[in-house]
Write a protein that holds these residues in place. Structure first.
Motif, mmCIF file in Angstrom:
data_model
loop_
_atom_site.group_PDB
_atom_site.id
_atom_site.type_symbol
_atom_site.label_atom_id
_atom_site.label_comp_id
_atom_site.label_asym_id
_atom_site.label_seq_id
_atom_site.Cartn_x
_atom_site.Cartn_y
_atom_site.Cartn_z
ATOM 1 N N ARG A 17 -12.094 30.283 0.645
ATOM 2 C CA ARG A 17 -11.844 29.097 -0.186
ATOM 3 C C ARG A 17 -11.588 27.847 0.749
ATOM 4 O O ARG A 17 -11.289 27.847 2.102
ATOM 5 C CB ARG A 17 -10.458 29.339 -0.721
ATOM 6 C CG ARG A 17 -10.155 28.393 -1.692
ATOM 7 C CD ARG A 17 -8.848 29.073 -2.443
ATOM 8 N NE ARG A 17 -9.294 30.037 -3.798
ATOM 9 C CZ ARG A 17 -8.246 30.628 -4.411
ATOM 10 N NH1 ARG A 17 -7.098 30.411 -4.345
ATOM 11 N NH2 ARG A 17 -8.917 31.527 -5.647
ATOM 12 N N LYS A 18 -12.135 26.824 0.526
ATOM 13 C CA LYS A 18 -12.394 25.597 1.240
ATOM 14 C C LYS A 18 -11.029 24.889 0.851
ATOM 15 O O LYS A 18 -10.171 24.754 -0.046
ATOM 16 C CB LYS A 18 -13.487 24.583 0.703
ATOM 17 C CG LYS A 18 -14.947 25.523 1.153
ATOM 18 C CD LYS A 18 -15.963 24.757 0.546
ATOM 19 C CE LYS A 18 -17.301 25.679 0.604
ATOM 20 N NZ LYS A 18 -18.213 25.162 0.085
ATOM 21 N N VAL A 46 -20.317 15.414 -4.173
ATOM 22 C CA VAL A 46 -19.618 16.014 -3.010
ATOM 23 C C VAL A 46 -20.731 16.485 -1.840
ATOM 24 O O VAL A 46 -20.533 16.245 -0.659
ATOM 25 C CB VAL A 46 -18.943 17.596 -3.179
ATOM 26 C CG1 VAL A 46 -18.720 18.259 -1.944
ATOM 27 C CG2 VAL A 46 -17.772 17.221 -4.035
ATOM 28 N N GLN A 47 -21.875 16.751 -2.534
ATOM 29 C CA GLN A 47 -23.175 16.821 -1.514
ATOM 30 C C GLN A 47 -23.581 15.798 -0.757
ATOM 31 O O GLN A 47 -23.446 15.674 0.353
ATOM 32 C CB GLN A 47 -24.288 17.516 -2.202
ATOM 33 C CG GLN A 47 -24.040 18.908 -2.745
ATOM 34 C CD GLN A 47 -24.180 19.895 -1.765
ATOM 35 O OE1 GLN A 47 -24.709 19.794 -0.764
ATOM 36 N NE2 GLN A 47 -23.543 21.061 -2.146
ATOM 37 N N ASP A 53 -18.435 21.352 3.233
ATOM 38 C CA ASP A 53 -17.747 22.214 4.067
ATOM 39 C C ASP A 53 -16.382 22.244 3.682
ATOM 40 O O ASP A 53 -15.767 23.343 3.925
ATOM 41 C CB ASP A 53 -18.088 21.935 5.639
ATOM 42 C CG ASP A 53 -19.333 22.175 5.851
ATOM 43 O OD1 ASP A 53 -20.125 23.077 5.322
ATOM 44 O OD2 ASP A 53 -19.674 21.765 6.863
ATOM 45 N N GLU A 54 -15.882 20.980 3.119
ATOM 46 C CA GLU A 54 -14.446 21.021 3.133
ATOM 47 C C GLU A 54 -13.993 21.007 1.621
ATOM 48 O O GLU A 54 -12.954 21.336 1.514
ATOM 49 C CB GLU A 54 -14.114 19.486 3.583
ATOM 50 C CG GLU A 54 -13.601 19.379 4.947
ATOM 51 C CD GLU A 54 -13.377 17.899 4.923
ATOM 52 O OE1 GLU A 54 -12.345 17.443 4.635
ATOM 53 O OE2 GLU A 54 -14.239 17.226 5.389
ATOM 54 N N LEU A 96 -10.919 11.205 -2.357
ATOM 55 C CA LEU A 96 -10.423 12.644 -1.582
ATOM 56 C C LEU A 96 -10.252 12.195 -0.147
ATOM 57 O O LEU A 96 -9.205 12.559 0.588
ATOM 58 C CB LEU A 96 -11.401 13.533 -1.554
ATOM 59 C CG LEU A 96 -11.585 14.193 -2.806
ATOM 60 C CD1 LEU A 96 -12.736 15.189 -3.074
ATOM 61 C CD2 LEU A 96 -10.207 14.960 -3.669
ATOM 62 N N LYS A 97 -10.812 11.000 0.290
ATOM 63 C CA LYS A 97 -10.736 10.624 1.711
ATOM 64 C C LYS A 97 -10.220 9.156 1.861
ATOM 65 O O LYS A 97 -10.776 8.421 2.620
ATOM 66 C CB LYS A 97 -12.266 10.598 2.260
ATOM 67 C CG LYS A 97 -12.910 12.057 2.282
ATOM 68 C CD LYS A 97 -12.174 12.595 3.798
ATOM 69 C CE LYS A 97 -12.463 14.251 3.697
ATOM 70 N NZ LYS A 97 -11.470 14.803 4.406
ATOM 71 N N GLY A 98 -9.202 8.863 0.956
ATOM 72 C CA GLY A 98 -8.657 7.696 0.899
ATOM 73 C C GLY A 98 -9.219 6.542 0.314
ATOM 74 O O GLY A 98 -8.648 5.276 0.422
#
Ligand SMILES: Cc1cc2nc3c(=O)[nH]c(=O)nc-3n(C[C@H](O)[C@H](O)[C@H](O)COP(=O)(O)O)c2cc1C
Ligand code: SF4
Ligand code: SF4
Ligand code: SF4
Ligand code: FES
Ligand code: FES
Lengths: 549, 238
Positions: A17-18, A46-47, A53-54, A96-98
């Motif tokens: 699970r990521k 996401v790609q 990977d995350e 997701l990344k701010g």
């Protein structure tokens, strides 16, 4: 496949699970508002962001607040995005990344979510219904293993008896008692049937379970089959549920491949096969004897009981028939114990109940609440009342077999007995909210229209009685009826209720009787004076009438 | 054969285990009104005219499919039952087009007789006047849907006694109707053996011998009994 293999699958699933998970609802509600495209574009985003990977994007089942779909949940951040469009994907991934996103967020601290208690829906919205590994990772099939390895069939039945579980298909018959009866029958062949016909207008609880957690149903049925000594199961689903059917098919195939269905289940001396039967859309085929006739390829009409299916059911063999939600409770009871389950709910109604909230209510969707929760909590707190500042006037439970509970009785706890006392029934879990713009006679006519259409036509009181009831209601609504018609309406309700062959006819008058009980004035206001009759309720002379003429 | 004793309308009655309340009543000379029941064919409990009250059971039970039990107390007559029976008959008369004055069964009709026996002298419900046709394509028989009460007696004799499986019920609710094969004209049926059993079985003027005119349609039910006894007991009644 044995317990060690199950645990290994679970461990592997959790290990791979990521860290960040995007759960996209892919149940029918959100699918109908483009949920699949949302998931696909999230996958792509996401790609493109190089986060593969995350971050993983998972299709899951219903997340309850269907009216705000398509829904996307973010773990472990605990965010619920609503009304997501495919174009929003990039900004959601950026967030997701701010980064920033304008997509509206659901309030997970709203009573709609906090007052829920999940047993049947515990995996719904959490796991991927199309992957058995996802279910196994949530401890799936461990209850079946416990039952097969550690319990005698009788012990399983005792556990269900002690849990106090009652049928969720409407009537609330004690499930353990039904199982014990089938188990007692001496017969080389027995069947287990899951009733997934769900025909009540406005109800979608069973559909959600099938779409969101199909393995739970299979596991519950397998435990039941072991307990009663059956080796063949059928799931009777209505054809209007194509997604549910396809997920069930996938689930059955996977369970077979993993040795969780078929012969030698979990390496025990236990064989159980499940087949799907698709109903052609007749409401009456949800009635158990009609359903069995339909599986046998006969015309789907009910027959008199006794004999009950437990004694003489499908192909004349003893048959256990339970509702989807009933079976879905079973794995949890076996895994967590009868005492745990019996500790939830009221004295006579144990566990939780899933309701499909619909109608004039702000939050439309699925809720699962402990038995005994008041209608007020459900409608006013969780459902947030009627939209546009309107007042809730009544709540209809039990579909065409149920009744309308007026707003003044909203403090009624939902349990089998309390609803029955109000002339309604728990039913399978449809809950339709009405506001002050709703005319109750019209509601009664709507349900009578449904029953008239869906009557199988076998017995006279139901076939011809519902037609006449509908005609009388229609006459009242057209302001052509008199007090005498109202009397006839009540007399006919009494006939249809007490003389019809099956539950459809026996309960068809309920919507009329309950609206007459609580909203009689709405009927009286529509009545016309009887010509030459003395004044009486609904017969008051018109103000402009000239008595001397 | 284990014997069961029960009371029907206060009268002690003895019956054989497995017998229905209707059988036991008939043996004891007590009449319970019936419509979908026909001696010799399987029962379906559909017309609900034979409902009776049983002490200790809150529901009304159809006598034709309820088995006798020891000590059972059955009541076949009460104000409530009479009211229900009359109303069921009213519903039937309002459902299709029963114009007795021009019906082949006038005077010999079970529906009419039931109405007389139960004192149903007027209908309070709106007549539906549905547009139904008459099928007179068969060489010997006719089917008048206007008179059909959907008792399914014709279907059951055709399936379970003749074994031809020609007749069936199609549609549901008020739209239910008797069909021939896959809803073809009766005259075109390839399965019908023209045995006439369905005509003998019909309680009303719905199935008739062609050529019968008003009030002329007489039935010979003994023909059915002959076949049933021959098949089940291998005895040929002379
Ligand atoms: C007209 C009619 C429709 C019904 N429809 C359903 C249905 O859609 N789903 C269901 O589970 N039970 C339905 N039932 C109830 C079933 O006959 C049966 O009682 C139920 O499946 C038993 O399961 P349970 O003991 O788990 O509730 C219906 C009953 C009637 C009379
Ligand atoms: S079938 Fe009987 S009741 Fe109907 S019209 Fe003919 S005689 Fe009258
Ligand atoms: S005549 Fe005989 S075979 Fe033909 S439909 Fe009637 S019962 Fe069936
Ligand atoms: S045709 Fe006659 S026997 Fe057949 S269902 Fe109609 S009334 Fe009954
Ligand atoms: S269908 Fe998506 S939340 Fe219910
Ligand atoms: S004779 Fe018993 S229901 Fe018709």
């Amino acid at each position: 496949m044995d317990l060690a293999d199950l645990l290994e699958i679970k461990e592997k699933e959790l290990r791979t699970r990521k860290p960040i998970r995007l759960r996209c609802c892919l149940a029918a509600g959100c699918m109908s508002s483009n949920g699949q495209a949302v998931k696909d574009s999230l996958d792509k985003a996401v790609q493109e962001a190089g986060l593969a990977d995350e971050v993983e994007v998972r299709g899951v089942g219903c997340m309850r607040l269907c009216c705000e779909g398509p829904l996307v949940a973010v773990d472990p951040a605990g965010i619920l995005y609503q009304k997501v469009a495919p174009e929003d994907a990039a900004s959601i991934v950026a967030a997701l990344k701010g980064g920033e996103t304008q997509v509206s967020r659901g309030d997970l601290n709203h009573p709609f979510f906090t007052k829920q208690m999940s047993i049947v829906l515990e995996n719904s919205g959490e796991i991927d219904p199309e992957r058995i590994e996802s279910y196994i990772a949530a401890d799936g099939y461990q209850a079946l293993n416990d039952a097969l390895v550690e319990m005698e069939p009788k012990e399983v039945i005792d556990a269900i008896l002690k849990s106090g579980l009652r049928g969720r298909g409407g009537a609330g018959y004690p499930t353990g008692l039904k199982w014990a009866t089938v188990a007692k029958m001496q017969s080389p062949k027995k069947y287990v049937i899951c009733n997934a016909d769900e025909g009540d207008p406005g109800a979608f609880m069973d559909r959600s379970v099938l779409e969101s957690d199909p393995h739970r149903l299979l596991e519950g049925m397998a435990i039941a089959a072991y307990a009663v000594g059956a080796d063949q199961g059928f799931i009777y689903v209505r054809a209007e549920y194509p997604l549910a059917i396809s997920r069930l098919q996938t689930a059955i195939k996977q369970a077979k491949q993993h040795g969780l269905l078929g012969s030698g289940v979990l390496e025990a001396a236990f064989t159980f096969n499940v087949e799907i039967r698709i109903g052609a859309g007749a409401f009456v085929c949800g009635e158990e004897t009609a359903l069995m006739a339909s599986i046998e390829g006969e015309r789907g009409t009910p027959r008199p009981r006794p004999p009950f299916p437990a004694e003489r059911g499908l192909y004349a063999s003893p048959t256990l028939i339970n509702n989807v939600e009933t079976f879905a409770n079973v794995p949890s009871i076996v895994r967590k114990g009868a005492e745990w389950f019996a500790g939830i709910g009221t004295e006579k109604s144990k566990g939780t109940k899933v309701f499909a909230l619909a109608g004039k209510i702000t939050n439309t969707g699925l809720i699962e609440v402990p038995m005994g929760t008041s209608l007020r909590t459900i409608v006013e707190e969780m459902g947030a009342g009627a939209p546009d500042g309107n007042q809730v006037k009544a709540v209809q439970t039990g579909g065409p077999s149920g009744g309308c509970v007026p707003a003044s009785e909203l403090d009624t706890p939902v349990d089998y007995e309390s609803l029955q006392q109000l002339g309604s029934i728990m039913g399978s879990g449809g809950m339709i909210v009405m506001d002050q713009t709703t005319n109750m006679v019209d509601v009664a006519r709507f349900f009578m229209d449904f029953c008239m259409d869906e009557s199988c036509g076998k017995c006279i009181p139901c076939r011809a009685g519902t037609v006449q009831l509908h005609a009388l209601l229609d006459r009242i609504l057209r302001r052509q009826a008199t007090a005498r018609d109202l009397g006839l309406l009540e007399e006919l309700c009494d006939l249809v209720k007490h003389t019809s062959l099956c539950g459809l006819g026996q309960t068809a008058p309920n919507p009329v009787l309950s609206t007459l009980r609580f909203f009689r004035n709405e009927y009286l206001e529509l009545l016309q004076p009887e010509i030459g009759a003395p004044a009486g309720p609904g017969n008051a002379p018109k103000p402009d009438a000239n008595p001397t003429r | 054969m284990p014997v069961r004793t029960l009371t029907i309308d206060g009268k002690p009655v003895s019956a054989v285990e497995g017998q229905t309340v209707l059988d036991a009543a008939q043996d004891a000379g007590i009449t319970i009104p019936t419509l979908c029941h026909l001696d010799g064919v399987s029962d379906v409990g559909a017309c609900r005219l034979c409902l009776v009250e049983v002490t200790g059971v809150s529901r009304l039970l159809p006598a034709c499919v309820t088995k006798v039990t020891e000590g059972m107390e059955v009541r076949t007559e009460s104000e409530r039952l009479k009211r229900y029976r009359r109303m069921i008959l009213e519903l039937l008369f309002a459902e299709r087009n029963h114009v007795c004055a021009v019906c082949v069964s006038n005077g010999r009709c079970e529906l009419q007789n039931l109405a007389v026996a139960q004192g149903m002298d007027h209908v309070r419900f709106a007549y539906r006047f549905p547009p139904y046709e008459v099928d007179i394509t068969h060489r010997m028989f006719g089917m008048d849907h206007n008179r059909c009460v959907l008792c399914s007696r014709c279907v059951r004799v055709c399936w379970f006694i003749e074994g031809a499986a020609t007749k069936n019920v199609a549609g549901r609710g008020a739209g239910a109707r008797i069909i021939t094969d896959l809803s073809q004209p009766w005259g075109k049926s390839e399965t019908c053996t023209s045995c006439g059993k369905c005509v003998q079985a019909c309680p009303t003027g719905a199935k008739f011998h062609k050529g019968s005119t008003v009030a002329e349609m007489e039935r010979d039910r003994s023909r059915l009994e002959f076949i049933v006894t021959a098949r089940e007991k291998k005895q040929w009644i002379v």
